[in-house]
Enzyme design. Structure first.
Site, short mmCIF file in Angstrom:
data_model
loop_
_atom_site.label_atom_id
_atom_site.label_comp_id
_atom_site.label_asym_id
_atom_site.label_seq_id
_atom_site.Cartn_x
_atom_site.Cartn_y
_atom_site.Cartn_z
N ARG A 116 29.56 -18.47 -111.20
CA ARG A 116 28.20 -17.91 -111.02
C ARG A 116 28.18 -16.61 -110.22
NH1 ARG A 116 26.96 -23.29 -109.92
NH2 ARG A 116 26.33 -24.40 -111.80
N LYS A 138 24.67 -2.38 -114.59
CA LYS A 138 24.54 -3.03 -115.90
C LYS A 138 25.92 -3.46 -116.39
CE LYS A 138 20.41 -0.78 -117.75
NZ LYS A 138 19.88 0.02 -118.88
N GLU A 180 27.25 13.07 -121.60
CA GLU A 180 26.49 12.34 -120.58
C GLU A 180 26.27 13.20 -119.34
OE1 GLU A 180 24.93 9.47 -120.73
OE2 GLU A 180 25.82 8.38 -122.41
N LYS A 223 22.67 9.86 -111.39
CA LYS A 223 22.45 8.50 -111.87
C LYS A 223 22.16 7.55 -110.72
CE LYS A 223 23.80 4.72 -114.71
NZ LYS A 223 24.60 4.13 -115.77
N GLU A 233 15.13 -1.13 -114.53
CA GLU A 233 14.57 -0.38 -115.63
C GLU A 233 13.12 -0.73 -115.93
OE1 GLU A 233 17.38 0.16 -118.74
OE2 GLU A 233 15.91 1.02 -120.09
N ARG A 237 14.28 4.48 -114.61
CA ARG A 237 15.63 4.37 -115.15
C ARG A 237 15.68 4.69 -116.64
NH1 ARG A 237 20.33 0.08 -113.48
NH2 ARG A 237 21.87 0.78 -114.97
N ASN A 241 17.94 7.15 -120.74
CA ASN A 241 18.07 6.96 -122.19
C ASN A 241 17.87 8.25 -122.98
OD1 ASN A 241 18.54 4.21 -121.89
ND2 ASN A 241 16.36 3.72 -121.93
N HIS A 244 19.62 8.84 -126.23
CA HIS A 244 20.26 7.59 -126.63
C HIS A 244 19.54 6.87 -127.76
CE1 HIS A 244 22.76 8.31 -123.21
NE2 HIS A 244 23.41 7.17 -123.37
N HIS A 248 22.14 5.72 -130.30
CA HIS A 248 22.48 4.33 -130.61
C HIS A 248 22.33 4.03 -132.09
CE1 HIS A 248 21.67 2.85 -126.23
NE2 HIS A 248 22.96 3.06 -126.44
N HIS A 261 30.66 7.30 -128.32
CA HIS A 261 29.30 7.18 -127.80
C HIS A 261 28.71 8.54 -127.41
CE1 HIS A 261 25.84 5.62 -125.69
NE2 HIS A 261 26.24 6.16 -124.56
#
Lengths: 357, 357
Positions: A116, A138, A180, A223, A233, A237, A241, A244, A248, A261
């Site tokens: 956990r 993330k 990026e 960032k 987010e 945040r 994106n 993106h 994506h 990417h």
């Protein structure tokens, strides 16, 4: 070495950026986290290039995961956890993720779930990993339906970004990572654009050692300030994106095989520039500036042969959707604006415009 | 209906205990969580018994997982997440876990990881699920090496414990669940022991409807106060492991086939009583009282044929170990004492004593 402290609800953590800092990983970990990592997890490529010196310094036998986006899935998490059990790692143990974003996302998620949740250190070895994946908390893996659909917010206890590792990165990956940097610069530090190397032959030699350290550090600072203010987010945040949404979709529509990417993000930045202009939030000059910043990173795989309608269907299934539909982040002349509704038909038109060049 | 508010770092949440409360799940969810669940996840047995009325009230087609401890694994998490994707659940969606501890642990973990975390409601339908699994925020699944080795702290947004569902529980499961009530009572509310039904033929009829509500509510209150003070098990929460050290080892040594969890815990409570006496923290009277409280729950599978040395080897691999070795929770006359070092040889002796009867 530059240190950036990232605020997090789960506990603040430092990001160390420097040339050769991985050589001191044992000492840095002991000093900052209280003890050295009990395990190093990496992929086959990074194992060959960098893991030996890290693993030797820590006196551990590295866990080597299969590389590539298609292996970013639960089985890799389970592989890590079962090895940690076999090696007797307990709740007080620390693990080190050494590699690109796929490794840090996967191992971070494994650390989030093992017993956990145990502490972990991110040691990104790619430009994308340094300026994006390793900071912000993330973690996660893919499902057959898409990328990063299961995961956790589980910030590392420490990030060690050794910019020397960028010397071993294929130039294509280096250029993709710069997309990026361009994104981060556009969001809140336009002068950072001046540090980004340009041209078809960008390589590690395009900057000095201290140039890489400064560029990476400034990108991470952007960032880190954004995620500190909005870790989960709810709003701000989302600005990360930028580029993106179409990015994506392009990756998904080509089964993650055609684009790195960052290359897809570079296309996405251009699409966002066109949309910003159309929506009246970006000037003609701004549109030109952002598009050329993306284009100056050199060639990237074409989109000419892709069906815009098919690509844009992937936008609607992106996990950034909410109950109100798909929201884009669009560039303004001095940053971004969030939650801009863009109709699918408009996205298709813009992609056609990009295809015309 | 009794309401208990559980404090949690991730946000406080109410536990509603009552006869027939599941009938009002749609309204309760809308009032307390802001909207009804978009999905109900359950197992085949519970689907047959209770899911129809819940699913009909919510107008959803339930997701039915394979039941049993051997199916408490990542594939069940993935099944849930992929169905949620297909059904269009987003980050603002709420899901409902309807079933025993295996269902609430698994679905809670799925909720913890889907899109990096969505809200969930626990609707436990077993006594063990009500008094133990659904409260406290621990979610997770098993690895081949042992139970609950991967998971997350991810408290539900609401717990709805409808004690009427206990009427459909096999008496053996009901008795097993009472072992956790005895444990909770011993930790901090000895007078609760007087409410626990006794005898070989304990069944739902052994208590009135309001008797079940009161007993469940008092057990939950004990647990909720402990987990509020120590959500991540730095200290106090360990007290809930009373009876679980040998209990887990007995379950593992018999491949989780011989004992229901509560039955193994009942043996574990007796072992802890013997050890408490040996360590001088529990009086002879206390030892007798705790052992007879466990024994009064009726017959349970025997341990005569098990090799104590083999069973106790499973103690050493339990995840509750830390760098210093295995620590037991031992009973005192008015509660428990934590972090008692027990040598394996002593555990073996105590198990032999239990085998002699």
């Amino acid at each position: 070495m530059i240190t950036i402290d990232v605020r997090s609800a789960a506990g603040d953590y430092p990001v160390l950026i420097g040339s050769g800092v991985l050589d001191d990983i044992s000492e840095l970990s002991a000093r900052i986290v209280g003890r050295p990592p009990r395990s190093v997890v990496t992929d086959a490529v990074v194992a060959r290039l960098h893991a030996h010196r890290v693993a030797a310094a820590l006196d551990v036998d590295p866990i080597v995961l299969a590389g590539g986006e298609s292996n970013k899935r639960w089985s890799a998490v389970e592989t890590s956890c079962r090895r940690w059990l076999a090696d007797g790692l307990d709740r007080s143990s620390i693990v080190l993720a050494l590699g690109g974003g796929i490794v840090t996302d996967t191992v971070g998620f494994a650390a989030a779930t093992y017993l956990r949740g145990i502490a972990w250190i991110a040691a990104p070895t790619t430009l994308l990993g340094m300026v994006d994946a390793a900071v912000g908390g993330k973690t996660g893996v893919n499902l057959p339906e898409g990328k990063n659909l299961v995961g956790a917010f589980w910030p590392p206890a420490l990030v060690v970004a050794d910019t020397d590792t960028l010397a071993t990165l294929p130039p294509r990956e280096l250029r993709a990572g710069l997309a990026e940097v361009v994104k981060a610069a556009w969001i809140s530090d336009h002068s950072l654009l001046d540090l980004v190397p340009v041209g078809a032959d960008i390589g590690y030699d395009s900057l000095t050692k201290s140039g890489w350290v400064e560029m990476v550090a400034r990108s991470i600072r952007i960032k880190s300030e954004i995620v500190a203010d909005d870790e989960r987010e709810a709003g701000l945040r989302k600005s990360l994106n930028l580029g993106h949404t179409l990015g994506h979709a392009l990756e998904a529509a080509t089964d993650y095989r055609r684009f790195l990417h960052g290359e897809a993000v570079a296309w996405g930045l251009e699409a966002a520039a066109l949309l910003g202009r159309r929506h009246g939030v970006l000037s003609a000059h701004g549109e030109q500036e952002l598009r050329s910043a993306a284009q100056r990173l050199g060639p990237r795989p074409a989109i000419d042969d892709l069906d815009p309608e098919r690509v844009c269907r992937f936008i609607a299934t992106d996990k950034k959707r909410d109950a109100q539909g798909v929201a884009w982040v669009l560039p303004t002349d001095d940053g971004v604006v969030l939650d801009q509704r863009v109709e699918t038909s408009e996205a298709i038109e813009v992609m056609r415009e990009l295809q015309r060049g």
